[in-house]
Design a protein around this motif. Structure first.
Motif, mmCIF file in Angstrom:
data_model
loop_
_atom_site.group_PDB
_atom_site.id
_atom_site.type_symbol
_atom_site.label_atom_id
_atom_site.label_comp_id
_atom_site.label_asym_id
_atom_site.label_seq_id
_atom_site.Cartn_x
_atom_site.Cartn_y
_atom_site.Cartn_z
ATOM 1 N N UNK A 117 39.306 41.611 35.702
ATOM 2 C CA UNK A 117 38.282 41.524 36.745
ATOM 3 C C UNK A 117 36.907 41.918 36.215
ATOM 4 N N UNK A 118 36.845 42.944 35.385
ATOM 5 C CA UNK A 118 35.560 43.340 34.793
ATOM 6 C C UNK A 118 35.074 42.244 33.848
ATOM 7 N N UNK A 119 35.955 41.722 33.028
ATOM 8 C CA UNK A 119 35.567 40.648 32.103
ATOM 9 C C UNK A 119 35.033 39.443 32.880
ATOM 10 N N UNK A 120 35.692 39.074 33.963
ATOM 11 C CA UNK A 120 35.239 37.940 34.778
ATOM 12 C C UNK A 120 33.891 38.234 35.426
ATOM 13 N N UNK A 121 33.699 39.446 35.916
ATOM 14 C CA UNK A 121 32.436 39.814 36.560
ATOM 15 C C UNK A 121 31.271 39.786 35.567
ATOM 16 N N UNK A 122 31.520 40.162 34.320
ATOM 17 C CA UNK A 122 30.458 40.208 33.311
ATOM 18 C C UNK A 122 30.173 38.850 32.696
ATOM 19 N N UNK A 123 31.159 37.962 32.718
ATOM 20 C CA UNK A 123 30.970 36.667 32.088
ATOM 21 C C UNK A 123 30.658 36.829 30.615
ATOM 22 N N UNK A 124 29.640 36.127 30.144
ATOM 23 C CA UNK A 124 29.294 36.203 28.725
ATOM 24 C C UNK A 124 28.146 37.178 28.448
ATOM 25 N N UNK A 125 27.869 38.064 29.390
ATOM 26 C CA UNK A 125 26.799 39.050 29.185
ATOM 27 C C UNK A 125 27.124 39.934 27.984
ATOM 28 N N UNK A 126 26.173 40.131 27.091
ATOM 29 C CA UNK A 126 26.413 41.024 25.952
ATOM 30 C C UNK A 126 26.816 42.413 26.452
ATOM 31 N N UNK A 127 27.899 42.926 25.883
ATOM 32 C CA UNK A 127 28.479 44.188 26.353
ATOM 33 C C UNK A 127 29.114 44.895 25.172
ATOM 34 N N UNK A 128 28.762 46.149 24.963
ATOM 35 C CA UNK A 128 29.403 46.914 23.900
ATOM 36 C C UNK A 128 30.789 47.357 24.359
ATOM 37 N N UNK A 129 31.575 47.806 23.424
ATOM 38 C CA UNK A 129 32.905 48.342 23.746
ATOM 39 C C UNK A 129 32.798 49.487 24.742
ATOM 40 N N UNK A 130 31.886 50.418 24.477
ATOM 41 C CA UNK A 130 31.752 51.579 25.349
ATOM 42 C C UNK A 130 31.269 51.184 26.738
ATOM 43 N N UNK A 131 30.350 50.242 26.812
ATOM 44 C CA UNK A 131 29.910 49.773 28.130
ATOM 45 C C UNK A 131 31.084 49.174 28.893
#
Length: 194
Positions: A117-131
């Motif tokens: 669900x988090x991955x789907x909500x973020x889409x392809x937005x750049x995101x670090x591991x910690x974020x």
């Protein structure tokens, strides 16, 4: 795992300055693309799993070593009933008792959905591991990744503003909770690590 610090240090020297959070995310994403490992940011890592388990705990251990369901201590009506590592749902109610293995297995099953669900909500937005880990912890506790302003700000690359939004999610039944305040501070700290 690649030690990224020497890369960041070298680029800092070339630029003659440090990075802002957006630049860190972009550089991290570029390294991932170059290595072909960009998908790592869409998996829960140890830091996220540890943070969630720290705050969810495996509460209400009985003398026989098993765990019993308990009502939400911060809500007026006790809903939702919870067991193990913060597991809730229609199958969790007064009188439910699980072993440690059942608590662990349910967490492992449930966390897959939260990660997706988090991955789907973020889409392809750049995101670090910690974020990503911080956002999964937030969502695991609130279920709000799809409607939270912090998600919209993160997707827009406004990371400092997104990080500040964690502190707004400290209420249960309209009352601020010290435990939620501290948890959100932990999540925001993880989210902002460089």
């Amino acid at each position: 795992m690649l030690n990224r610090k020497p890369i960041f240090d070298e680029v800092r020297l070339l630029l003659g300055r440090g990075f802002d959070q957006a630049e860190v995310v972009r550089l991290d994403a570029a390294i991932d693309r170059a290595l072909g490992t960009a998908s790592h940011t869409r998996q829960l890592c140890d830091a996220g799993r540890t943070l969630i388990r720290k705050w969810e705990g495996c509460a209400r251990r009985r003398a026989d070593g098993r765990f019993e369901a308990y009502p939400d201590p911060g809500s007026a009506n006790g809903e939702p009933w919870t067991i193990g590592w913060g597991s809730t749902g229609p199958d969790i109610r007064k009188g439910v008792i699980w072993t440690q293995a059942e608590c662990d297995a349910r967490f492992d099953r449930d966390i897959v959905r939260y990660v997706e669900e988090v991955a789907a909500a973020l889409g392809d937005a750049p995101t670090t591991r910690d974020q990503f880990d911080a956002l999964v912890s937030f969502h695991y506790n609130t279920g709000a990744i799809g409607r939270a302003t912090l998600t919209r700000l993160h997707k827009a690359g406004r990371f400092a503003e997104s990080q500040a939004e964690f502190g707004k999610w400290i209420y249960n039944d309209g009352r601020p909770m010290d435990g939620l305040r501290i948890r959100r501070n932990d999540e925001a700290a993880l989210y902002g690590l460089i």
